[in-house]
Design a protein around this motif. Structure first.
Motif, mmCIF file in Angstrom:
data_model
loop_
_atom_site.group_PDB
_atom_site.id
_atom_site.type_symbol
_atom_site.label_atom_id
_atom_site.label_comp_id
_atom_site.label_asym_id
_atom_site.label_seq_id
_atom_site.Cartn_x
_atom_site.Cartn_y
_atom_site.Cartn_z
ATOM 1 N N SER A 1 41.106 51.951 46.449
ATOM 2 C CA SER A 1 42.505 52.143 46.085
ATOM 3 C C SER A 1 42.899 51.143 45.012
ATOM 4 O O SER A 1 42.171 50.190 44.731
ATOM 5 C CB SER A 1 43.390 51.953 47.311
ATOM 6 N N ASN A 2 44.041 51.354 44.435
ATOM 7 C CA ASN A 2 44.548 50.433 43.421
ATOM 8 C C ASN A 2 44.748 49.042 43.989
ATOM 9 O O ASN A 2 44.457 48.032 43.348
ATOM 10 C CB ASN A 2 45.853 50.969 42.835
ATOM 11 N N GLY A 3 45.247 49.005 45.237
ATOM 12 C CA GLY A 3 45.460 47.695 45.866
ATOM 13 C C GLY A 3 44.165 46.947 46.056
ATOM 14 O O GLY A 3 44.077 45.738 45.817
ATOM 15 N N GLN A 4 43.124 47.661 46.504
ATOM 16 C CA GLN A 4 41.813 47.021 46.669
ATOM 17 C C GLN A 4 41.249 46.571 45.323
ATOM 18 O O GLN A 4 40.605 45.515 45.228
ATOM 19 C CB GLN A 4 40.849 47.991 47.347
ATOM 20 N N TYR A 5 41.472 47.359 44.297
ATOM 21 C CA TYR A 5 40.980 46.989 42.965
ATOM 22 C C TYR A 5 41.641 45.701 42.481
ATOM 23 O O TYR A 5 40.969 44.830 41.909
ATOM 24 C CB TYR A 5 41.225 48.124 41.970
ATOM 25 N N GLN A 6 42.927 45.576 42.745
ATOM 26 C CA GLN A 6 43.620 44.352 42.350
ATOM 27 C C GLN A 6 43.065 43.148 43.100
ATOM 28 O O GLN A 6 42.945 42.045 42.549
ATOM 29 C CB GLN A 6 45.135 44.499 42.602
ATOM 30 N N GLN A 7 42.706 43.361 44.371
ATOM 31 C CA GLN A 7 42.078 42.284 45.135
ATOM 32 C C GLN A 7 40.705 41.932 44.542
ATOM 33 O O GLN A 7 40.318 40.760 44.489
ATOM 34 C CB GLN A 7 41.923 42.697 46.599
ATOM 35 N N PHE A 8 39.972 42.956 44.121
ATOM 36 C CA PHE A 8 38.667 42.724 43.476
ATOM 37 C C PHE A 8 38.827 41.889 42.213
ATOM 38 O O PHE A 8 38.078 40.932 41.987
ATOM 39 C CB PHE A 8 38.008 44.074 43.153
ATOM 40 N N ILE A 9 39.802 42.262 41.391
ATOM 41 C CA ILE A 9 40.051 41.517 40.155
ATOM 42 C C ILE A 9 40.390 40.074 40.472
ATOM 43 O O ILE A 9 39.885 39.126 39.837
ATOM 44 C CB ILE A 9 41.176 42.182 39.339
ATOM 45 N N SER A 10 41.247 39.857 41.454
ATOM 46 C CA SER A 10 41.652 38.496 41.820
ATOM 47 C C SER A 10 40.466 37.675 42.314
ATOM 48 O O SER A 10 40.382 36.469 42.059
ATOM 49 C CB SER A 10 42.742 38.563 42.898
ATOM 50 N N ALA A 11 39.528 38.324 43.008
ATOM 51 C CA ALA A 11 38.399 37.596 43.602
ATOM 52 C C ALA A 11 37.287 37.304 42.608
ATOM 53 O O ALA A 11 36.484 36.387 42.816
ATOM 54 C CB ALA A 11 37.841 38.380 44.786
ATOM 55 N N THR A 12 37.219 38.084 41.507
ATOM 56 C CA THR A 12 36.046 37.960 40.624
ATOM 57 C C THR A 12 36.344 37.559 39.193
ATOM 58 O O THR A 12 35.476 36.991 38.522
ATOM 59 C CB THR A 12 35.278 39.289 40.597
ATOM 60 N N ARG A 13 37.516 37.854 38.696
ATOM 61 C CA ARG A 13 37.778 37.615 37.278
ATOM 62 C C ARG A 13 37.719 36.115 36.962
ATOM 63 O O ARG A 13 38.409 35.303 37.568
ATOM 64 C CB ARG A 13 39.134 38.190 36.872
ATOM 65 N N GLY A 14 36.866 35.763 35.975
ATOM 66 C CA GLY A 14 36.741 34.367 35.554
ATOM 67 C C GLY A 14 36.034 33.486 36.563
ATOM 68 O O GLY A 14 36.052 32.260 36.438
#
Length: 343
Positions: free
Chosen positions: A67-80
């Motif tokens: 879901s979009n919410g899970q994707y945002q969590q993925f971005i927060s956990a991995t970006r940079g």
């Protein structure tokens, strides 16, 4: 008026509920995301000292749906960020290679907690090598690189510094079998030090040139060196004294050196090291002799005043060699010859 307010309130409630329903539906909507990058690094459990290859973070591409919410969590956990993946290690093995199931590790360290379904991993298997870091001890040896300045001695006085320990991968440690570490004394280290004088200082320790591709040593050691004196001394015993005089003296007198002083002992000479070394090897060298020269006038004076005179011995030495012991003087006896009467 009251009826109008009730209608407005109902409209607001309906609007809010509608937006919440829309947002929930939007968040719950499952979308396929492709070619998403996760940066990971392979690490060992705490307390284990080993070299890991690859040692730098790597990028792994993944596809997943969420879901979009899970994707945002993925971005927060991995970006940079770089995700550490801790791998098992057998401490009794110097070298080991693991085939890492990347999907399993990514689900464990990233996607599992987010509830995201991984559909593809760009690199399903990844080989990771672990090499144990070991301690190797080397003897330290002084190497003299002092140019024209010669050293008579060079040593490491502190026994504990005569060996040095370095840590390096087990495979590289094998190359150090029979190797030594070098404490190099350079010409600039001893410039200005007088001949025969000593100096104490510290020098870095290095590996031999044929091991220059290994990690550099970081240790240093204290050394004491003595600059060589280019002169030396020798003491000569049993050097006979030659008596030299004109034949005219022999016609009139019998001359001789007192028996107690005709041999010189404990004659100390100082000179160039190489020449002194020759005299040490051959004390009877023809390059060295002692002589006393007597003139007619001296012989006549001695005969007229008791028959004796004392003279200084002349020491003939090789070039550059000087006598440093006390001056040698000898007694010469002068006796008139008896002329037989005429027949």
């Amino acid at each position: 008026m009251k009826q109008l307010l009730n209608k407005l309130g109902t409209l607001v409630i309906v609007t809010v509920v509608t937006m919440l329903v829309w947002l929930y539906a939007e968040d719950a909507n499952i979308v396929e995301y492709t070619n998403q990058t996760v940066r990971v690094q392979f690490v060992l459990p705490p307390g284990i000292d080993a070299l890991v290859r690859p040692g730098e973070p790597i990028s792994v591409e993944v596809d997943f749906n969420c879901s979009n919410g899970q994707y945002q969590q993925f971005i927060s956990a991995t970006r940079g960020k770089v995700i550490d993946i801790t791998l098992p290690f057998k401490p009794d093995e110097d070298l080991q290679t693991l085939s890492v199931a990347m999907r399993e590790q990514l689900e464990r360290y990233v996607f599992g907690d987010l509830g995201i379904n991984v559909t593809r991993v760009g690199e399903e298997q990844r080989e990771v090598t672990f090499e144990k870091i070991v301690d190797v001890s080397l003897d330290v040896r002084i190497v003299q690189d002092t140019g024209s300045i010669k050293l008579s001695s060079a040593q490491i006085p502190n026994e504990a510094e005569r060996r040095v320990t370095m840590r390096l991968p087990a495979s590289q440690a094998q190359r150090l079998v029979g190797a030594i570490a070098i404490a190099r004394v350079a010409e600039e280290d001893v410039e200005g030090v007088g001949k025969g004088e000593s100096k104490q200082f510290r020098v870095p320790v290095e590996l031999p040139a044929w091991l220059s591709d290994l990690p550099a040593l970081t240790a240093d050691v204290g050394v004491v060196v003595t600059v060589a004196n280019d002169r030396d001394k020798v003491t000569i015993d049993g050097l006979p004294i030659l008596l030299s005089y004109p034949s005219s003296i022999n016609e009139r007198y019998i001359v001789a050196i007192d028996e107690a002083t005709r041999i010189i002992n404990a004659l100390t000479l100082d000179g160039p090291r190489d020449t002194i070394a020759q005299l040490k090897a051959d004390p009877k060298s023809p390059l060295l002799w002692a002589t006393v020269k007597l003139t007619n006038q001296e012989a006549d004076a001695a005969a007229a005043s008791g028959g004796e005179l004392t003279k200084q011995v002349e020491i003939i030495t090789p070039s550059g060699v000087v006598v440093v012991s006390d001056v040698v003087r000898v007694t010469i006896r002068v006796t008139p010859r008896v002329v037989p009467p005429a027949p």
